[in-house]
Design a protein around this motif. Structure first.
Motif, PDB file in Angstrom:
ATOM      1  N   ARG A  10      33.901  23.661  44.410  1.00  0.00           N
ATOM      2  CA  ARG A  10      34.293  25.061  44.308  1.00  0.00           C
ATOM      3  C   ARG A  10      35.007  25.534  45.577  1.00  0.00           C
ATOM      4  O   ARG A  10      35.598  26.599  45.592  1.00  0.00           O
ATOM      5  CB  ARG A  10      33.044  25.923  44.071  1.00  0.00           C
TER       6      ARG A  10
ATOM      7  N   VAL B 227      35.286  37.885  39.854  1.00  0.00           N
ATOM      8  CA  VAL B 227      35.023  39.308  40.007  1.00  0.00           C
ATOM      9  C   VAL B 227      33.598  39.568  40.489  1.00  0.00           C
ATOM     10  O   VAL B 227      33.379  40.473  41.306  1.00  0.00           O
ATOM     11  CB  VAL B 227      35.304  40.047  38.679  1.00  0.00           C
ATOM     12  N   VAL B 228      32.643  38.796  40.017  1.00  0.00           N
ATOM     13  CA  VAL B 228      31.248  39.058  40.379  1.00  0.00           C
ATOM     14  C   VAL B 228      31.042  38.848  41.883  1.00  0.00           C
ATOM     15  O   VAL B 228      30.457  39.695  42.581  1.00  0.00           O
ATOM     16  CB  VAL B 228      30.297  38.170  39.557  1.00  0.00           C
TER      17      VAL B 228
ATOM     18  N   ALA C  94      38.903  40.264  37.027  1.00  0.00           N
ATOM     19  CA  ALA C  94      38.305  39.748  35.793  1.00  0.00           C
ATOM     20  C   ALA C  94      39.372  39.468  34.738  1.00  0.00           C
ATOM     21  O   ALA C  94      39.211  38.563  33.912  1.00  0.00           O
ATOM     22  CB  ALA C  94      37.288  40.755  35.257  1.00  0.00           C
ATOM     23  N   VAL C  95      40.437  40.238  34.755  1.00  0.00           N
ATOM     24  CA  VAL C  95      41.473  40.104  33.734  1.00  0.00           C
ATOM     25  C   VAL C  95      42.517  39.067  34.143  1.00  0.00           C
ATOM     26  O   VAL C  95      43.038  38.334  33.311  1.00  0.00           O
ATOM     27  CB  VAL C  95      42.134  41.472  33.475  1.00  0.00           C
TER      28      VAL C  95
ATOM     29  N   ARG D 168      42.819  35.201  39.061  1.00  0.00           N
ATOM     30  CA  ARG D 168      41.707  35.835  39.802  1.00  0.00           C
ATOM     31  C   ARG D 168      42.221  36.621  41.005  1.00  0.00           C
ATOM     32  O   ARG D 168      41.726  36.450  42.125  1.00  0.00           O
ATOM     33  CB  ARG D 168      40.666  34.805  40.215  1.00  0.00           C
TER      34      ARG D 168
ATOM     35  N   ARG E 282      45.677  30.388  36.297  1.00  0.00           N
ATOM     36  CA  ARG E 282      47.085  30.629  35.992  1.00  0.00           C
ATOM     37  C   ARG E 282      47.739  31.369  37.136  1.00  0.00           C
ATOM     38  O   ARG E 282      47.082  32.038  37.929  1.00  0.00           O
ATOM     39  CB  ARG E 282      47.201  31.494  34.733  1.00  0.00           C
TER      40      ARG E 282
ATOM     41  N   ASP F 195      32.608  32.450  36.456  1.00  0.00           N
ATOM     42  CA  ASP F 195      33.123  31.575  35.395  1.00  0.00           C
ATOM     43  C   ASP F 195      32.796  32.136  34.020  1.00  0.00           C
ATOM     44  O   ASP F 195      33.622  32.080  33.098  1.00  0.00           O
ATOM     45  CB  ASP F 195      32.523  30.169  35.543  1.00  0.00           C
TER      46      ASP F 195
ATOM     47  N   VAL G 294      32.331  35.279  33.175  1.00  0.00           N
ATOM     48  CA  VAL G 294      33.190  36.445  32.923  1.00  0.00           C
ATOM     49  C   VAL G 294      34.591  35.992  32.562  1.00  0.00           C
ATOM     50  O   VAL G 294      35.223  36.542  31.639  1.00  0.00           O
ATOM     51  CB  VAL G 294      33.199  37.363  34.159  1.00  0.00           C
ATOM     52  N   ALA G 295      35.069  34.982  33.257  1.00  0.00           N
ATOM     53  CA  ALA G 295      36.424  34.487  32.983  1.00  0.00           C
ATOM     54  C   ALA G 295      36.523  33.931  31.560  1.00  0.00           C
ATOM     55  O   ALA G 295      37.501  34.184  30.842  1.00  0.00           O
ATOM     56  CB  ALA G 295      36.786  33.413  34.007  1.00  0.00           C
TER      57      ALA G 295
ATOM     58  N   VAL H  19      36.515  36.905  29.082  1.00  0.00           N
ATOM     59  CA  VAL H  19      37.802  37.618  29.054  1.00  0.00           C
ATOM     60  C   VAL H  19      38.849  36.784  28.333  1.00  0.00           C
ATOM     61  O   VAL H  19      39.660  37.312  27.552  1.00  0.00           O
ATOM     62  CB  VAL H  19      38.241  37.960  30.493  1.00  0.00           C
ATOM     63  N   ASP H  20      38.841  35.486  28.561  1.00  0.00           N
ATOM     64  CA  ASP H  20      39.783  34.610  27.853  1.00  0.00           C
ATOM     65  C   ASP H  20      39.578  34.707  26.349  1.00  0.00           C
ATOM     66  O   ASP H  20      40.539  34.740  25.564  1.00  0.00           O
ATOM     67  CB  ASP H  20      39.595  33.156  28.308  1.00  0.00           C
TER      68      ASP H  20
END
Lengths: 182, 190
Positions: free
Chosen positions: A6, A13-14, A123-124, A128, A181, B169, B171-172, B175-176
């Protein structure tokens, strides 16, 4: 995903919200300390006619704004991380994975203080990134173990690569790591 | 240096001499014993009683004198004899070979022995503060506490970071799914 895999991947977002909340608490505690200091000074100066200071709302907001901006900018410009970022293992870098300078850090801090809701865009966003990141061309990555120079070393992370390592200067279109992305 | 054979021969000679002396005493006292038997059968009543009392008094006096002689001479005679015997005998080997100490100890009521021990008195004689201080100095307890605290804090922070990253992860992925976004080129492992 293990801790080592990682490293240097964009934070979600968290993690960023938790770090922001910690920073907010730090700023609030600092502001409270400043308020008490002013009150103590006033008490020492005029003990007989002492009363708790009642600053105007605009003054309070202005002090909080300046305090938060200075705190965030100083943290990001010097070490890439604030107290909240240190706790959560996050570091702010430029899109080129270099340390952000004072100008970019200050601009980013102003935007974060004025428009904190922009953080939720992480989040969207597929990459990120928050609204502030998009405007200031910055990036927040996980950095749990390494120092600033290691985190800011330009790395090329090709999609599908399981590991991150220093290879060469990254291309203009920065590759952010597998799974994310542009 | 006398050998075992010589010592055995000397012992036999002494025993033989003792037996001869004893036989001689028995033979020499035969007339006295015979006369005593006749006197006991012939005399009656008070005469016999007076005779018995006189003989008993004489016998008691002799017994007391013999006891005094024995008390005076036995310690002097016995000690060298015992020392000679103990020098000749290895008591340690003797006990080890012929005595079952485990069986002896098993017969001892150790619980009663322990109950009889005053542990409080023993503990009071120990300087517990100094002993505890010495143990702490040797063990370096502050360093252990410091290292364990650092470890706990470090593990707590690491756990928090890991859980938040997993939440990122999750949440991602949500959302996807909501945005009906196609899978990423290399999606993050679940």
């Amino acid at each position: 995903m293990t801790a080592s895999s990682r490293e240097y991947t964009p934070a979600g977002v968290v993690s960023r919200v938790v770090a922001a909340l910690v920073d907010a608490v730090v700023v609030a505690v600092t502001a409270g300390g400043m308020f008490l200091t002013v009150a103590a000074a006033e008490f020492i100066w005029r003990p007989k006619s002492f009363s708790w200071p009642k600053p105007a709302p605009w003054l309070s907001l202005a002090v909080l704004f300046v305090l938060a901006t200075v705190y965030l900018a100083a943290g990001w410009a010097t070490n890439g991380r604030t107290i909240g970022g240190s706790l959560m293992g996050l570091r702010v870098l430029s899109a080129a994975r270099r340390p952000v300078g004072w100008s970019r850090a200050t601009g980013r801090a102003v935007l974060c203080v004025l428009f904190p809701i922009g953080l939720l865009w992480v989040a969207v966003s597929g990459s990120r990134r928050s609204v502030q990141d998009l405007l200031m061309r910055s990036l927040v990555v996980h950095d749990w173990h390494h120092a600033l120079d290691a985190a800011a070393r330009p790395v090329a992370v090709s999609p599908g690569a399981g590991e991150v390592g220093p290879h060469r200067r990254p291309p203009r279109s920065v590759q952010l790591g597998h799974g994310f992305r542009q | 240096m006398t050998t075992a054979t010589d010592r055995r021969a000397a012992t036999d000679i002494l025993l033989g001499a003792g037996a001869c002396a004893l036989g001689l005493v028995r033979w020499s006292t035969l007339p006295i014993r015979t006369a005593t038997l006749i006197a006991v059968r012939v005399t009656r009543g008070t005469t016999r009683d007076r005779l018995a009392a006189a003989l008993a008094a004489r016998g008691g006096l002799l017994r007391r004198r013999l006891r005094l002689i024995a008390e005076a001479t036995l310690p002097v005679v016995l000690r060298p004899v015992l020392e000679a015997v103990l020098d000749a005998v290895d008591l340690t080997t003797l006990v080890r070979e012929h005595l079952d100490l485990n069986e002896l100890v098993s017969d001892v009521d150790l619980e009663a022995v322990v109950v009889g021990i005053d542990l409080d008195a023993i503990i009071h004689r120990i300087d517990l503060a100094a002993l505890a201080s010495e143990v702490i100095n040797v063990v370096d307890l502050p360093r252990i506490v410091r290292e364990s605290s650092e470890t706990i804090a470090s593990e707590t922070v690491q756990d928090m970071r890991t859980e938040c990253a997993r939440a990122d992860d999750a949440v991602a992925r949500l959302v996807d799914r909501l945005l009906r976004r196609g899978p990423a080129p290399n999606p993050a492992p679940r």
